[in-house]
Design a protein around this motif. Structure first.
Motif, PDB file in Angstrom:
ATOM      1  N   ASP A   1      84.934  54.851  -6.716  1.00 44.91           N
ATOM      2  CA  ASP A   1      84.696  53.581  -5.799  1.00 44.91           C
ATOM      3  C   ASP A   1      84.849  54.101  -4.807  1.00 44.91           C
ATOM      4  N   ARG A   2      86.004  54.895  -4.164  1.00 39.02           N
ATOM      5  CA  ARG A   2      86.465  55.174  -2.262  1.00 39.02           C
ATOM      6  C   ARG A   2      85.460  56.398  -2.572  1.00 39.02           C
ATOM      7  N   LEU A   3      84.911  57.290  -3.689  1.00 39.39           N
ATOM      8  CA  LEU A   3      84.428  58.438  -3.498  1.00 39.39           C
ATOM      9  C   LEU A   3      82.908  57.721  -2.937  1.00 39.39           C
ATOM     10  N   ILE A   4      81.964  56.971  -4.051  1.00 42.11           N
ATOM     11  CA  ILE A   4      81.194  56.184  -4.120  1.00 42.11           C
ATOM     12  C   ILE A   4      80.185  55.597  -2.333  1.00 42.11           C
ATOM     13  N   GLY A   5      81.693  55.041  -2.091  1.00 42.55           N
ATOM     14  CA  GLY A   5      81.716  54.485  -0.473  1.00 42.55           C
ATOM     15  C   GLY A   5      81.454  55.405   0.879  1.00 42.55           C
ATOM     16  N   GLU A   6      82.437  56.487   0.953  1.00 45.35           N
ATOM     17  CA  GLU A   6      82.769  57.534   1.607  1.00 45.35           C
ATOM     18  C   GLU A   6      80.842  57.951   1.300  1.00 45.35           C
TER      19      GLU A   6
ATOM     20  N   THR B   1      78.908  55.947   3.302  1.00 42.23           N
ATOM     21  CA  THR B   1      78.699  55.609   4.342  1.00 42.23           C
ATOM     22  C   THR B   1      77.795  57.000   5.623  1.00 42.23           C
ATOM     23  N   MET B   2      78.556  58.584   4.180  1.00 45.23           N
ATOM     24  CA  MET B   2      78.261  59.642   5.195  1.00 45.23           C
ATOM     25  C   MET B   2      75.952  59.114   4.965  1.00 45.23           C
ATOM     26  N   ALA B   3      75.832  58.444   4.359  1.00 46.84           N
ATOM     27  CA  ALA B   3      74.226  59.152   4.112  1.00 46.84           C
ATOM     28  C   ALA B   3      73.523  58.154   4.850  1.00 46.84           C
ATOM     29  N   ASN B   4      74.788  56.860   4.930  1.00 49.21           N
ATOM     30  CA  ASN B   4      73.827  56.048   6.183  1.00 49.21           C
ATOM     31  C   ASN B   4      73.962  56.219   7.574  1.00 49.21           C
ATOM     32  N   LYS B   5      75.237  57.480   7.229  1.00 46.69           N
ATOM     33  CA  LYS B   5      75.353  58.233   9.385  1.00 46.69           C
ATOM     34  C   LYS B   5      74.142  58.739   9.235  1.00 46.69           C
ATOM     35  N   TYR B   6      73.218  59.034   8.482  1.00 46.67           N
ATOM     36  CA  TYR B   6      72.566  60.227   8.097  1.00 46.67           C
ATOM     37  C   TYR B   6      71.058  59.685   8.653  1.00 46.67           C
ATOM     38  N   ARG B   7      70.608  58.332   8.364  1.00 42.10           N
ATOM     39  CA  ARG B   7      70.074  57.283   8.222  1.00 42.10           C
ATOM     40  C   ARG B   7      70.322  56.471   9.945  1.00 42.10           C
TER      41      ARG B   7
END
Length: 75
Positions: free
Chosen positions: A56-61, A64-70
């Motif tokens: 779950d932590r890995l998926i969340g991270e 988060t990274m994908a959203n940072k790109y967006r």
């Protein structure tokens, strides 16, 4: 944010947006849950629970990274 970081985040975004990512992670979670139900030893269940939380932590991270790109690219 430099071009290398942006390119890395785009790769993560592409992975997270791929329909196979969701299917794969759901299958992994289901497999862990099934093992937890089958396992009688409390220590083994605790280890599996820890695996589920780490997943779950890995998926969340990754999300988060994908959203940072967006945010950085407005898309």
């Amino acid at each position: 944010m430099d071009d290398v970081e942006l390119a890395s985040l785009k790769i993560i975004r592409d992975i997270v947006d791929n329909k196979l990512f969701n299917t794969m992670t759901q299958n992994m979670k289901r497999a862990i849950a099934d093992k937890m139900l089958e396992t009688e030893q409390e220590e083994a269940r605790d280890r599996l629970f820890s695996e589920a939380k780490a997943l779950d932590r890995l998926i969340g991270e990754l999300i988060t990274m994908a959203n940072k790109y967006r945010v950085a690219t407005n898309g």
